[in-house]
Design a protein around this motif. Structure first.
Motif, PDB file in Angstrom:
ATOM      1  N   HIS A 177      32.764  54.675  33.163  1.00 18.24           N
ATOM      2  CA  HIS A 177      33.770  54.397  32.144  1.00 18.24           C
ATOM      3  C   HIS A 177      33.219  53.590  30.978  1.00 18.24           C
ATOM      4  CE1 HIS A 177      34.071  50.704  34.570  1.00 18.24           C
ATOM      5  NE2 HIS A 177      34.641  50.127  33.531  1.00 18.24           N
ATOM      6  N   LEU A 178      32.072  52.910  31.189  1.00 21.86           N
ATOM      7  CA  LEU A 178      31.399  52.160  30.146  1.00 21.86           C
ATOM      8  C   LEU A 178      29.892  52.252  30.370  1.00 21.86           C
ATOM      9  CD1 LEU A 178      33.505  48.851  30.151  1.00 21.86           C
ATOM     10  CD2 LEU A 178      33.584  50.636  28.393  1.00 21.86           C
ATOM     11  N   ALA A 179      29.130  51.837  29.373  1.00 18.92           N
ATOM     12  CA  ALA A 179      27.681  51.757  29.570  1.00 18.92           C
ATOM     13  C   ALA A 179      27.397  50.634  30.555  1.00 18.92           C
ATOM     14  CB  ALA A 179      26.990  51.499  28.238  1.00 18.92           C
ATOM     15  N   PRO A 180      26.637  50.908  31.610  1.00 13.80           N
ATOM     16  CA  PRO A 180      26.364  49.860  32.598  1.00 13.80           C
ATOM     17  C   PRO A 180      25.321  48.871  32.089  1.00 13.80           C
ATOM     18  CG  PRO A 180      25.163  51.847  33.176  1.00 13.80           C
ATOM     19  CD  PRO A 180      26.009  52.199  31.963  1.00 13.80           C
ATOM     20  N   VAL A 181      25.323  47.698  32.672  1.00 14.40           N
ATOM     21  CA  VAL A 181      24.287  46.706  32.395  1.00 14.40           C
ATOM     22  C   VAL A 181      22.971  47.212  32.979  1.00 14.40           C
ATOM     23  CG1 VAL A 181      23.552  44.325  32.873  1.00 14.40           C
ATOM     24  CG2 VAL A 181      25.973  44.838  32.372  1.00 14.40           C
ATOM     25  N   ASP A 182      21.874  46.997  32.275  1.00 13.72           N
ATOM     26  CA  ASP A 182      20.561  47.431  32.749  1.00 13.72           C
ATOM     27  C   ASP A 182      20.303  46.920  34.160  1.00 13.72           C
ATOM     28  OD1 ASP A 182      17.467  47.027  33.045  1.00 13.72           O
ATOM     29  OD2 ASP A 182      17.701  48.411  31.356  1.00 13.72           O
ATOM     30  N   ASP A 183      19.750  47.788  35.003  1.00 10.52           N
ATOM     31  CA  ASP A 183      19.522  47.432  36.410  1.00 10.52           C
ATOM     32  C   ASP A 183      18.670  46.176  36.546  1.00 10.52           C
ATOM     33  OD1 ASP A 183      20.814  49.834  37.558  1.00 10.52           O
ATOM     34  OD2 ASP A 183      19.163  50.878  36.570  1.00 10.52           O
ATOM     35  N   TRP A 184      17.648  46.051  35.697  1.00 10.35           N
ATOM     36  CA  TRP A 184      16.753  44.891  35.827  1.00 10.35           C
ATOM     37  C   TRP A 184      17.383  43.619  35.288  1.00 10.35           C
ATOM     38  CZ3 TRP A 184      13.585  45.180  39.490  1.00 10.35           C
ATOM     39  CH2 TRP A 184      12.949  46.373  39.802  1.00 10.35           C
ATOM     40  N   LEU A 185      18.310  43.724  34.344  1.00 13.63           N
ATOM     41  CA  LEU A 185      19.053  42.537  33.927  1.00 13.63           C
ATOM     42  C   LEU A 185      19.903  42.029  35.088  1.00 13.63           C
ATOM     43  CD1 LEU A 185      20.096  40.428  31.976  1.00 13.63           C
ATOM     44  CD2 LEU A 185      21.608  42.165  30.962  1.00 13.63           C
ATOM     45  N   VAL A 186      20.516  42.941  35.827  1.00 16.42           N
ATOM     46  CA  VAL A 186      21.277  42.559  37.024  1.00 16.42           C
ATOM     47  C   VAL A 186      20.363  41.867  38.024  1.00 16.42           C
ATOM     48  CG1 VAL A 186      22.601  43.439  38.993  1.00 16.42           C
ATOM     49  CG2 VAL A 186      22.957  44.418  36.710  1.00 16.42           C
ATOM     50  N   VAL A 231      26.698  49.123  43.252  1.00 16.84           N
ATOM     51  CA  VAL A 231      27.672  49.593  42.267  1.00 16.84           C
ATOM     52  C   VAL A 231      27.245  49.151  40.873  1.00 16.84           C
ATOM     53  CG1 VAL A 231      29.541  49.527  43.959  1.00 16.84           C
ATOM     54  CG2 VAL A 231      29.137  47.543  42.485  1.00 16.84           C
ATOM     55  N   PRO A 232      27.621  49.910  39.846  1.00 12.23           N
ATOM     56  CA  PRO A 232      27.242  49.516  38.485  1.00 12.23           C
ATOM     57  C   PRO A 232      27.859  48.168  38.111  1.00 12.23           C
ATOM     58  CG  PRO A 232      28.072  51.773  38.540  1.00 12.23           C
ATOM     59  CD  PRO A 232      28.379  51.168  39.871  1.00 12.23           C
ATOM     60  N   VAL A 233      27.159  47.461  37.234  1.00 16.74           N
ATOM     61  CA  VAL A 233      27.660  46.205  36.674  1.00 16.74           C
ATOM     62  C   VAL A 233      27.990  46.453  35.209  1.00 16.74           C
ATOM     63  CG1 VAL A 233      27.069  43.818  36.067  1.00 16.74           C
ATOM     64  CG2 VAL A 233      26.351  44.771  38.267  1.00 16.74           C
ATOM     65  N   TYR A 234      29.130  45.928  34.784  1.00 18.06           N
ATOM     66  CA  TYR A 234      29.570  46.067  33.398  1.00 18.06           C
ATOM     67  C   TYR A 234      29.780  44.686  32.788  1.00 18.06           C
ATOM     68  CZ  TYR A 234      30.617  50.791  35.066  1.00 18.06           C
ATOM     69  OH  TYR A 234      30.530  52.038  35.622  1.00 18.06           O
ATOM     70  N   ALA A 235      29.704  44.618  31.466  1.00 20.61           N
ATOM     71  CA  ALA A 235      30.025  43.371  30.786  1.00 20.61           C
ATOM     72  C   ALA A 235      31.429  42.936  31.204  1.00 20.61           C
ATOM     73  CB  ALA A 235      29.948  43.565  29.277  1.00 20.61           C
ATOM     74  N   GLY A 236      31.560  41.680  31.582  1.00 23.98           N
ATOM     75  CA  GLY A 236      32.834  41.162  32.094  1.00 23.98           C
ATOM     76  C   GLY A 236      32.808  40.931  33.592  1.00 23.98           C
ATOM     77  N   ASP A 237      31.857  41.553  34.300  1.00 22.73           N
ATOM     78  CA  ASP A 237      31.727  41.316  35.737  1.00 22.73           C
ATOM     79  C   ASP A 237      31.093  39.948  35.989  1.00 22.73           C
ATOM     80  OD1 ASP A 237      32.812  43.745  36.401  1.00 22.73           O
ATOM     81  OD2 ASP A 237      30.896  44.736  36.810  1.00 22.73           O
TER      82      ASP A 237
END
Length: 347
Positions: free
Chosen positions: A60-69, A98-104
């Motif tokens: 539903h949105l662009a996910p946060v980069d895996d390595w930033l997570v 699971v994907p991470v999005y801005a706001g998580d």
């Protein structure tokens, strides 16, 4: 003046196998974090760059980069695990969830799974399994790492435990289909390259060509972004008298630089799904230029999917050494990173 309220970090004597560490403080990821991460590394992968592109891949949105997570979760663990570390030695059994999005909001929990004292009597190795969780208690990333930690008292005796048995790599069959985006409508015109999963062969080596010079300010800014408090990255007063005489660049900074450089030749490897293993072969310092190349170690299908496949990649980063000759850790002094991971890409 009392220092009893200040955190000096854990020494080898403070760890015990079976110990659980819940790491403060939770961190809400913002669009500002994402923008700063892009500014630091210049990553261009379409899935993380464009919300429209991500939506065509079922997100539903662009996910946060895996390595930033990974770095944010890793940074949470530093005050408890590696504040008194000599070196971070390696990784294994890493899985992205699971994907991470801005706001998580992310938090981290670690379990000590191995402990041994080194023969020098001054240090030892701590093995931990860390899990990063979002606000819904869903796994966003998990991994094992082992780190060399100083003893508080060289005369103390540490009860040793055998190192944990760790898998050589994450089995492709264990990669959950739901962690791989939907690539059935993947737009190769917008992604940057036409290469599909089937275009890569086991044994193929890809020179990512470009180099990126690291500046003093940016590597410290990046490490602060992850709230990584390891002194070796910041305290020049102390490090001037240390082993290298200057601040050491966080190894995760190298991982993100190499991953960003890998866009040239692997633009459609848009999702990292597993970290099989890795080690920081040698240190990196400001003023050095990072190059990278990849080798395809294996290929696998995603269970029940005909739109996506997995590549097992060995990502090698070098310092001031162009990669045309594909140097390996035992062949060149310039190798700084040796990373093994599974990535997902369209078929």
């Amino acid at each position: 003046m009392s220092g009893l309220k200040s955190n000096r970090g854990n020494f080898l004597e403070d760890f015990a196998v079976g110990q659980t560490l819940e790491h403060p403080t939770p961190r809400t990821v913002t669009a500002g974090d994402v923008a700063l991460y892009t500014a630091l590394y210049g990553s261009r992968f379409a899935l993380q760059s464009s919300e429209i592109f991500a939506q065509t891949c079922g997100l539903h949105l662009a996910p946060v980069d895996d390595w930033l997570v990974f770095h944010i979760v890793f940074g949470k663990t530093v005050p408890d695990i590696s504040l008194n570390a000599v070196a971070n030695l390696g990784y294994a059994e890493g899985r992205f969830g699971v994907p991470v999005y801005a706001g998580d909001t992310l938090r981290a929990v670690s379990e000590v799974i191995g402990l041994r004292e080194n023969s020098n009597g001054k240090t030892g190795v701590v093995y931990v399994r860390t899990c990063g969780l979002n606000q819904n208690n869903q796994d966003v990333v998990s991994y094992v790492r082992w780190v060399m930690v100083r003893k508080r008292d060289e005369a103390s005796v540490i009860a040793g435990h055998p190192p944990p048995e760790l898998a050589d790599h994450v089995g492709a069959q264990s990669v959950l289909s739901r962690t791989v985006p939907d690539f059935s409508n993947f737009d190769f015109g917008l992604s940057g390259e036409p290469h599909r999963w089937g275009d890569y062969a086991v044994g193929e080596k890809i020179d990512h060509m470009d180099g990126m010079t690291v500046e003093e300010a940016e590597h410290q800014l990046a490490t602060r972004l992850y709230q990584n408090t390891a002194r070796v990255h910041f305290n020049q007063f102390a490090e001037a008298r240390g082993r290298f005489g200057r601040r050491l660049i966080y190894g995760g900074h190298v991982i993100s630089l190499a991953r960003a450089l890998s866009f040239n030749g692997l633009a459609n490897a848009v999702k990292v799904v597993a970290l099989n293993g890795g080690r920081h072969v040698a240190p990196l310092f400001a003023g050095d230029t990072v190059f990278a190349w990849s080798e395809v170690l294996d290929k696998a299908e995603v269970a029940g999917r005909d739109d996506a496949g997995l590549l097992r990649l060995r990502l090698i980063a070098t310092r001031d050494l162009a990669c045309a000759q594909f140097p390996l850790p035992d062949e060149a002094d310039g190798v700084i990173l040796d990373l093994d991971m599974w990535v997902a890409m369209p078929r």
